[in-house]
Motif scaffolding. Structure first.
Motif, PDB file in Angstrom:
ATOM      1  N   ARG A 163       0.822  -1.208   0.000  1.00 27.44           N
ATOM      2  CA  ARG A 163       0.000   0.000   0.000  1.00 27.44           C
ATOM      3  C   ARG A 163       0.862   1.266   0.000  1.00 27.44           C
ATOM      4  NH1 ARG A 163      -2.873  -4.103   1.787  1.00 27.44           N
ATOM      5  NH2 ARG A 163      -5.163  -4.070   1.639  1.00 27.44           N
ATOM      6  N   ALA A 164       1.976   1.216   0.717  1.00 29.13           N
ATOM      7  CA  ALA A 164       2.885   2.370   0.722  1.00 29.13           C
ATOM      8  C   ALA A 164       3.470   2.595  -0.674  1.00 29.13           C
ATOM      9  CB  ALA A 164       3.999   2.150   1.740  1.00 29.13           C
ATOM     10  N   ASP A 165       3.823   1.493  -1.350  1.00 24.02           N
ATOM     11  CA  ASP A 165       4.348   1.599  -2.718  1.00 24.02           C
ATOM     12  C   ASP A 165       3.283   2.153  -3.667  1.00 24.02           C
ATOM     13  OD1 ASP A 165       6.748   0.586  -1.858  1.00 24.02           O
ATOM     14  OD2 ASP A 165       6.364  -1.462  -2.554  1.00 24.02           O
ATOM     15  N   SER A 166       2.052   1.669  -3.502  1.00 24.97           N
ATOM     16  CA  SER A 166       0.954   2.149  -4.349  1.00 24.97           C
ATOM     17  C   SER A 166       0.708   3.636  -4.124  1.00 24.97           C
ATOM     18  CB  SER A 166      -0.327   1.368  -4.053  1.00 24.97           C
ATOM     19  OG  SER A 166      -0.180   0.012  -4.408  1.00 24.97           O
ATOM     20  N   ALA A 167       0.796   4.060  -2.864  1.00 23.15           N
ATOM     21  CA  ALA A 167       0.600   5.478  -2.546  1.00 23.15           C
ATOM     22  C   ALA A 167       1.643   6.335  -3.255  1.00 23.15           C
ATOM     23  CB  ALA A 167       0.678   5.688  -1.039  1.00 23.15           C
ATOM     24  N   ALA A 168       2.884   5.854  -3.272  1.00 22.87           N
ATOM     25  CA  ALA A 168       3.956   6.598  -3.948  1.00 22.87           C
ATOM     26  C   ALA A 168       3.701   6.682  -5.451  1.00 22.87           C
ATOM     27  CB  ALA A 168       5.299   5.929  -3.674  1.00 22.87           C
ATOM     28  N   SER A 211      -0.030  12.021 -10.001  1.00 23.46           N
ATOM     29  CA  SER A 211      -0.897  13.166  -9.664  1.00 23.46           C
ATOM     30  C   SER A 211      -2.311  12.728  -9.300  1.00 23.46           C
ATOM     31  CB  SER A 211      -0.934  14.166 -10.837  1.00 23.46           C
ATOM     32  OG  SER A 211       0.355  14.656 -11.116  1.00 23.46           O
ATOM     33  N   ARG A 212      -2.387  11.650  -8.508  1.00 27.33           N
ATOM     34  CA  ARG A 212      -3.680  11.191  -7.992  1.00 27.33           C
ATOM     35  C   ARG A 212      -3.632  11.222  -6.464  1.00 27.33           C
ATOM     36  NH1 ARG A 212      -7.316   8.529 -11.105  1.00 27.33           N
ATOM     37  NH2 ARG A 212      -8.613   9.059  -9.285  1.00 27.33           N
ATOM     38  N   PRO A 213      -3.661  12.415  -5.890  1.00 25.00           N
ATOM     39  CA  PRO A 213      -3.549  12.525  -4.428  1.00 25.00           C
ATOM     40  C   PRO A 213      -4.673  11.832  -3.676  1.00 25.00           C
ATOM     41  CG  PRO A 213      -4.226  14.617  -5.402  1.00 25.00           C
ATOM     42  CD  PRO A 213      -3.831  13.724  -6.532  1.00 25.00           C
ATOM     43  N   ASP A 214      -5.855  11.744  -4.292  1.00 22.98           N
ATOM     44  CA  ASP A 214      -6.985  11.095  -3.629  1.00 22.98           C
ATOM     45  C   ASP A 214      -6.706   9.611  -3.401  1.00 22.98           C
ATOM     46  OD1 ASP A 214      -6.960  10.895  -6.422  1.00 22.98           O
ATOM     47  OD2 ASP A 214      -9.096  10.403  -6.509  1.00 22.98           O
ATOM     48  N   LEU A 215      -6.194   8.947  -4.449  1.00 26.04           N
ATOM     49  CA  LEU A 215      -5.879   7.520  -4.331  1.00 26.04           C
ATOM     50  C   LEU A 215      -4.639   7.303  -3.459  1.00 26.04           C
ATOM     51  CD1 LEU A 215      -6.547   6.332  -8.004  1.00 26.04           C
ATOM     52  CD2 LEU A 215      -8.029   6.098  -5.993  1.00 26.04           C
ATOM     53  N   ALA A 216      -3.686   8.221  -3.552  1.00 26.87           N
ATOM     54  CA  ALA A 216      -2.481   8.118  -2.722  1.00 26.87           C
ATOM     55  C   ALA A 216      -2.848   8.207  -1.243  1.00 26.87           C
ATOM     56  CB  ALA A 216      -1.498   9.225  -3.087  1.00 26.87           C
ATOM     57  N   LYS A 234      -5.709   7.416   0.120  1.00 25.25           N
ATOM     58  CA  LYS A 234      -6.421   6.192   0.496  1.00 25.25           C
ATOM     59  C   LYS A 234      -5.434   5.068   0.819  1.00 25.25           C
ATOM     60  CE  LYS A 234      -9.571   2.715  -1.452  1.00 25.25           C
ATOM     61  NZ  LYS A 234      -8.583   1.619  -1.465  1.00 25.25           N
ATOM     62  N   GLU A 235      -4.434   4.896  -0.045  1.00 31.67           N
ATOM     63  CA  GLU A 235      -3.441   3.841   0.175  1.00 31.67           C
ATOM     64  C   GLU A 235      -2.613   4.116   1.431  1.00 31.67           C
ATOM     65  OE1 GLU A 235      -3.092   1.020  -1.536  1.00 31.67           O
ATOM     66  OE2 GLU A 235      -4.732   1.538  -2.890  1.00 31.67           O
ATOM     67  N   GLN A 236      -2.269   5.374   1.649  1.00 28.05           N
ATOM     68  CA  GLN A 236      -1.506   5.741   2.844  1.00 28.05           C
ATOM     69  C   GLN A 236      -2.308   5.456   4.112  1.00 28.05           C
ATOM     70  OE1 GLN A 236      -0.634   9.846   2.072  1.00 28.05           O
ATOM     71  NE2 GLN A 236       1.246   9.409   0.927  1.00 28.05           N
ATOM     72  N   HIS A 237      -3.600   5.742   4.049  1.00 26.43           N
ATOM     73  CA  HIS A 237      -4.471   5.499   5.202  1.00 26.43           C
ATOM     74  C   HIS A 237      -4.538   4.006   5.521  1.00 26.43           C
ATOM     75  CE1 HIS A 237      -7.534   5.902   8.138  1.00 26.43           C
ATOM     76  NE2 HIS A 237      -8.542   5.498   7.379  1.00 26.43           N
TER      77      HIS A 237
END
Length: 209
Positions: free
Chosen positions: A111-116, A122-127, A129-132
């Motif tokens: 999930r951390a990799d996906s957030a990065a 430039s998808r801060p919304d999905l980033a 979510k993954e960080q959360h």
């Protein structure tokens, strides 16, 4: 004269009282030491059992998330528990606490990799979510072994006769497999960052040549 006699008679009593106080103080010290040792043992037991009840903790937190209608948390925990059940099936029984910790670490890392990646795209919304979700999973994980402790174990292994002989006979990196085998025989794989172990092992082998 009368006062002098009284004073001389009082001294033995005072000395007796002083001896009694000293005796009580000395007798209390072993008890205090025993209590301190007992607390240390309990602390050690608590630390060593931190990962043994991780399955129960996950189940309890899932129930709490469902009660509070925390959808993200409940979905995240369910996804990890599905991996745990798959590991149970593969083990033909029950996955070990160490295996569950490993599953959690990998899930949090994914999930951390996906957030990065989402942040780069430039998808801060999905980033976010993954960080959360990564943060939810990381909250269940015991702390990783410090780098200093990893180095201490690796140095002892690299200095051993078998590894020293392997390094002397050929390229140091050929002994890497032996180092890993010896290291993970002593250290639970779920308690360390494998990439860090590899980096430190390679560095120590290179300096041992």
């Amino acid at each position: 004269m009368f006062r002098l006699i009284q004073s001389s008679r009082a001294r033995p009593a005072a000395r007796s009282h002083l001896l009694l106080l000293c005796s009580q103080s000395l007798s209390g010290r072993p008890q205090a030491a025993a209590r301190s040792a007992s607390h240390a043992r309990h602390a050690s037991t608590d630390a060593s059992s931190s990962s043994s009840d991780i399955r129960a903790t996950l189940m309890a937190e899932l129930k709490n998330a469902m009660k509070t209608k925390d959808t993200v948390k409940s979905i995240t925990i369910r996804s990890v528990l599905s991996e745990v059940y798959a590991a149970d099936k593969a083990a033909s029984g029950t996955a070990s606490p160490s295996a569950i910790v490993g599953i959690l670490r990998k899930a949090a890392s994914r999930r951390a990799d996906s957030a990065a990646e989402f942040a780069k795209a430039s998808r801060p919304d999905l980033a976010e979510k993954e960080q959360h979700e990564a943060a939810i999973l990381q909250a269940f994980l015991p702390p990783l072994l410090p780098e200093a402790d990893i180095d201490r174990v690796l140095r002892e292994i690299v200095a051993s006769p078998a590894i020293s002989e392997a390094v002397a006979k050929g390229p140091p990196q050929k002994a890497l497999g032996q180092v890993f085998k010896a290291f993970y025989a002593q250290v639970d794989k779920s308690s360390v960052d494998p990439d860090l172990v590899r980096q430190r092992a390679q560095a120590l082998l290179a300096s041992a040549k």
